[in-house]
Design an enzyme around this catalytic site. Structure first.
Site, PDB file in Angstrom:
ATOM      1  N   CYS B  60       0.816  -1.216   0.000  1.00  0.00           N
ATOM      2  CA  CYS B  60       0.000   0.000   0.000  1.00  0.00           C
ATOM      3  C   CYS B  60       0.852   1.269   0.000  1.00  0.00           C
ATOM      4  CB  CYS B  60      -0.941   0.001   1.192  1.00  0.00           C
ATOM      5  SG  CYS B  60      -0.083   0.091   2.780  1.00  0.00           S
ATOM      6  N   ALA B  63       3.089   1.857   2.959  1.00  0.00           N
ATOM      7  CA  ALA B  63       4.325   1.069   2.903  1.00  0.00           C
ATOM      8  C   ALA B  63       5.379   1.788   2.066  1.00  0.00           C
ATOM      9  CB  ALA B  63       4.050  -0.313   2.326  1.00  0.00           C
ATOM     10  N   ARG B  94      12.440  -4.041   6.906  1.00  0.00           N
ATOM     11  CA  ARG B  94      13.037  -3.782   5.594  1.00  0.00           C
ATOM     12  C   ARG B  94      14.568  -3.786   5.604  1.00  0.00           C
ATOM     13  NH1 ARG B  94      11.293  -2.309   0.846  1.00  0.00           N
ATOM     14  NH2 ARG B  94      12.854  -0.705   0.629  1.00  0.00           N
ATOM     15  N   HIS B 194       5.548   6.624  -2.432  1.00  0.00           N
ATOM     16  CA  HIS B 194       6.851   7.196  -2.781  1.00  0.00           C
ATOM     17  C   HIS B 194       6.673   8.671  -3.146  1.00  0.00           C
ATOM     18  CE1 HIS B 194       7.733   2.893  -4.394  1.00  0.00           C
ATOM     19  NE2 HIS B 194       7.993   2.961  -3.102  1.00  0.00           N
TER      20      HIS B 194
END
Lengths: 460, 546
Positions: B60, B63, B94, B194
């Site tokens: 999503c 994230a 991550r 992003h």
């Protein structure tokens, strides 16, 4: 220092949770649904939820974890997710051909008020559910309870949406598994067999999340409680619910729907909880406890006697989920150890009361907190104020263990950095012996590491 | 050494991949499955909604924003405003490594912060709790920055995280507080996150510290997240050649470096998908050009260093770059020579991320392996086909909701690092400034390109192509391995790495050799299951006859 900003001074917090000792409902629902044979869990929310839950479960089990998502976009979030769910049901039955889709909600779909009961009914009315197939659901809002609540809600969904009462009782008992590992569920089945009783165990993730390497990916592995078994649970003589938070709600629902009486027990972790489990089976099924079980018990007690010097008075900090923490704490007390700090992010008055009662009787000075702000940050602060000899909890504990240089045993969910939990049980006498072995190894390895050369022992 | 496999007819493969889908789904998916031709690159449907129920790799918006872009900066307190799960799942998973300079320096990466919203916060609003949480974080840690991340319910109930952030920032005076509206449902994948992260970092961080940075050749490294220590290897090389890294976006980074990043003279972009917005915005506002580079692969690293040398146009720098390449190359070559006989001719598939499916092909090429099929999880058409297609990309409803910042040249700090003529001259020399040619140009003719691969398609592809290795993420890892094929995780590297630079290339070669030639793949069948051992009949027979 990894957790270099954790101070010794404990201040009351009201808004901020730091290093939580819990996660959210839907992952529990997804895990539970994997314990139904031929079932594809489905996350009704944003893609991220499904992706995160699959990733976490995959890291914990090192196994495929299949689940689908309604892939909400902004439009779905505004206009409701019905179209997405109906489209998903079409796609899933056409492409992945499960027997069952187990839908759970998310904070997103709950906030906009999506009604899964109405939507799954519509799917049925619209003929989207092929003959002989099922769509079940559980409401699992992430802003209530924890992952354990989600597990309980999905297991309750299994009971209410599958169990049928034919009027003719079957010579069988339900064992409703609280949140436990596939290895533990396998052990429950073994114990039932040894005790000579027929059981329906649900959910059952053994042979699902511990599947063998065969060179073939079996999308629906052979394990899992079958639909027929779940249906027949309404005709069982009685239910044993293992865990008041994760299993009892399903037992209550089953009693309500099909008049199956139930008894709630702790998950059989440790000597006393296993004793109660075996006694309960013996009582409700009217069977005598076989010699084999008594001998298993004897072996556990034998080691408890023989190794008591390494255990007595050792201080332990632990964090995790209610249904595990309660019998684990009791086991530590039986081992003459001192559980000095206990936290669980999962809220609940029942658990709070049960744990308080246990501690008041046997360890009144223990620090214990559950629910909001009962997090690992607080636990770590407590540990700085009163250091411990052993830390028990999920993988995230390794940061505290390293910083404070404390032996650490991985126990609970999730375990992201070791294997074993899915293969070797922690329940029953045998499983408790394994847990005891781990505790002893952790403590004795530390003694070996820290011993002065002149004090280094060959025989221990 | 295995012989090259016969590559199946891609047109037939495509039919095979979609034939089981309901008609509407098949129609949609077929546009995302294309047969490559590097000469005339075909259009690939990308960055569109995933079909519900299809079992996607995608995550999503949150994230992409918190997990990917903001997560790796060590001295920000990242508070996730929402129910507990979102923050929990993004907690340390991550592998963004970070190395504070001293024990006293701030590092919040091992921590997880959440407002843990409860039902009453959903019903009556969560802003009050958020402000309490921000205050508590400030009192406990006194961080330089606090960032707030909105999760799905926050947007729906209308909590104004930006107003809360402004209020607290003003109240503290010495702590930069800012928010991100990165609710999970925005956009169609991590990609939206992003973009939102780029906007927020640009608005709230970049340009806050105008102290001129030191160094002769100063650049920022964009789209590098220090997974498995990738940034450490790049930093090592930069130091060796004499390049000053002003800021990294955002592997092994600090707030201070990012705030000062506009004093660099070049932005190099590794992951185009996650950070190209930043490159463009800094170009417009400060006059810093950006260049697509790739530090994944030894050849690519050398090539990228040479590009940087060319950009700065300094003979001494260029000579140092050549010297370093000459020094590093023999180590790399020695490992390739040893491993190549065991990997040459083998095939790989890469379905991952928004740039990794492209970059890692270079490493496979260096091992003599062929990429037969590849695709991204959350990329856009330009990442496949090159930035030339940008003007032709239709902005759909899902993308329209992501804010495009209107950037103008900074009246004080805009300073074009290169004149138009200089840029032209660099382009003449083959330097692609502010450009990216995408993945498909580099892939062979008739290789298969699939965007947003579904689980079903992945199983089919493996069945048909039987690749020697499959590259994807954790969700795919054990599925593919159950099929007897090793899967290399290209998000987490299977907890290895680094894979960048020269040292990283060596690590990767060794890992791939270990994986594709591991004896375990030949041990899957029990002896009594393999041909010639008919169910132990021989043994039984001899036992009976005795």
């Amino acid at each position: 220092m990894l957790l270099r900003h954790t101070s010794k001074e404990v201040k009351v917090r009201e808004g901020l949770t730091i290093n939580p000792a819990k996660t959210c409902q839907p992952i529990g629902a997804m895990y539970a649904a994997l314990g139904i044979h031929g079932c594809l869990p489905h996350s009704h929310g944003s893609q991220g939820c499904c992706s995160y839950h699959r990733s976490t479960l995959t890291r914990h089990y090192k196994e495929p974890v299949m689940a689908a998502t309604s892939s909400f976009t902004e439009g779905a979030s505004v206009f409701g997710g019905q179209a997405n769910l109906l489209a998903a049901i079409d796609t899933i039955f056409a492409v992945y051909e499960p027997d069952i889709i187990a839908v759970h909600s998310t904070c997103l779909s709950e906030t906009i008020g999506d009604d899964l009961q109405q939507m799954t009914k519509k799917a049925k009315d619209d003929g989207k559910i092929p003959e002989g197939k099922y769509v079940i659901y559980a409401s699992t809002p992430s802003f209530i309870g924890s992952h354990v609540t989600g597990y309980a809600n999905m297991v309750t969904g299994m009971a209410t949406q599958f169990a049928e009462s034919t009027g003719v009782k079957k010579s069988q008992f339900n064992i409703i598994a609280g949140w436990m590992e596939p290895s533990d569920m396998r052990e429950i089945k073994r114990l039932a067999k040894v005790m000579g009783i027929n059981i329906v165990l649900f959910p059952d993730t053994s042979d699902v999340l511990d599947a063998p390497q065969t060179g073939k990916h079996v999308f629906y592995p052979k394990g899992g409680t079958t639909v027929d078994e779940l249906k027949s649970s309404g005709d069982s003589i009685a239910s044993l619910a293992l865990g008041s938070v994760s299993a009892e709600p399903a037992a209550i629902a089953l009693e309500k729907k099909c008049k199956v009486p139930f008894e709630t027990l702790d998950i059989p972790i440790g000597l006393s909880a296993t004793d109660r489990f075996i006694m309960a089976i013996s009582k409700v099924a009217g069977v005598t406890v076989p010699e084999e079980v008594t001998a298993d018990r004897g072996r556990l007690v034998d080691i408890m006697c023989d190794m008591e010097q390494y255990l007595h008075g050792k201080k332990v900090a632990l964090f995790g989920d209610p249904d595990q923490l309660l019998p684990l704490t009791e086991f530590l007390l039986d081992l003459s150890m001192k559980p000095v700090h206990i936290v669980s992010g999962t809220p609940g008055q029942r658990f709070e009361k049960q744990m308080r009662q246990l501690l008041d009787e046997r360890s009144p000075e223990t620090n214990f907190k559950s629910g909001l702000q009962a997090d690992m940050f607080l636990l770590h602060q407590w540990m700085k104020n009163e250091p411990v000899d052993l830390l028990i909890g999920n993988t995230y504990g390794k940061y505290m263990a390293r910083d404070e240089d404390i032996p650490f045993i991985r126990f609970g969910f999730p375990i992201l950095d070791r294997i074993g939990h899915s293969y070797f049980p922690n329940i029953g006498y045998g499983g408790s012996l394994r847990l005891l072995e781990k505790i002893l190894n952790a403590i004795m390895d530390r003694q070996d590491r820290d011993a002065l050369e002149e004090k280094f022992e060959l025989v221990m | 050494m295995e012989a090259n496999k016969i590559i199946p007819d891609p047109a037939q493969v495509r039919e095979e991949l979609i034939h089981k889908y309901p008609a509407k789904v098949a129609k949609k998916r077929s546009k995302s499955i294309v047969i490559n031709d590097p000469e005339t690159i075909p259009e690939v449907q990308a960055n569109v909604r995933t079909v519900p129920g299809i079992i996607t790799q995608r995550g999503c918006c949150y994230a992409g924003c918190k997990g990917v872009v903001l997560g790796p900066t060590r001295d920000i307190v990242n508070i996730v405003h929402g129910p507990i799960g979102c923050s929990f799942y993004a907690w340390l998973t991550r592998r963004n490594q970070t190395k504070p300079e001293t024990l006293m320096d701030a590092n919040y990466i091992p921590y997880c912060f959440s407002t843990d919203m409860q039902e009453e916060n959903i019903v009556f609003g969560g802003e009050k709790k958020l402000k309490i949480a921000i205050q508590e974080a400030y009192d406990l840690f006194h961080p330089k920055s606090i960032a707030i991340f909105s999760t799905c319910p926050v947007g729906l109930i209308g909590d104004d995280v930006h107003a809360a952030a402004r209020e607290m920032k003003e109240k503290f005076g010495d702590c930069n507080v800012f928010g991100f509206s990165c609710e999970g449902y925005r956009g169609v994948s991590q990609s939206a996150g992003h973009h939102i992260a780029n906007n927020g970092v640009f608005k709230h961080m970049v340009g806050r510290d105008n102290t001129p940075s030191e160094g002769k050749f100063k650049l920022n490294l964009l789209g590098e997240y220090n997974i498995g220590g990738d940034a450490f290897e790049i930093e090592r090389i930069f130091e060796k050649v004499g390049i000053t890294l002003v800021a990294s976006f955002s592997g092994n980074s600090t707030v201070g470096a990012i705030e000062n990043s506009h004093t660099a003279d070049l932005n190099v972009i590794l992951c185009h998908r996650s950070i190209n917005y930043m490159g463009d915005m800094m170009e417009t506002k400060y006059g810093i050009p950006w260049m697509k580079i790739n530090f994944v692969g030894a050849e690519s690293t050398a090539k990228s260093l040479r590009k940087i040398g060319e950009y700065f146009g300094d003979e001494e720098l260029k000579a140092r770059i050549e010297a370093v390449i000459a020094e590093e190359a023999p180590k790399v070559k020695a490992v390739i020579n040893e491993i190549m006989p065991r990997t040459k001719g083998k095939t790989a598939m890469l379905f991952v991320g928004g740039s990794r499916a492209h970059h890692y092909q270079d490493l496979f090429t260096e091992l003599g392996m062929t990429t037969v099929a590849a695709g991204y999880e959350f990329a856009h058409r330009d990442d496949y086909e090159g930035r030339d297609v940008l003007p032709g990309i239709k902005v759909d409803a899902d993308s329209k909701n992501i804010e495009e910042l209107k950037i103008v040249a900074d009246p004080e700090f805009y300073n074009p690092r290169k004149t138009e003529a200089e840029l032209e001259a660099l382009k003449e020399k083959g330097l692609e400034i502010n450009g990216y040619e995408g993945m498909m140009k580099q892939m062979t003719k008739k290789s298969l390109v699939v965007d947003d691969l579904s689980h079903y398609e992945s199983e089919k592809l493996i069945e048909i192509y039987k690749p020697d290795i499959f590259c994807a993420g954790i969700k795919e890892k054990y599925v593919v391995q159950k099929m007897g094929i090793p899967l290399k995780q290209l998000h987490s590297y299977d907890y290895g790495g680094p894979y960048t630079g020269f040292e990283g290339a060596i690590n990767f070669y060794k890992d791939i050799d270990r994986m594709v030639n591991n004896p375990v793949w030949k041990l899957i069948k029990a002896p009594w299951e393999t041909a010639g051992n008919g169910k132990g009949a021989g043994l039984a027979a001899s036992y009976v006859t005795q």
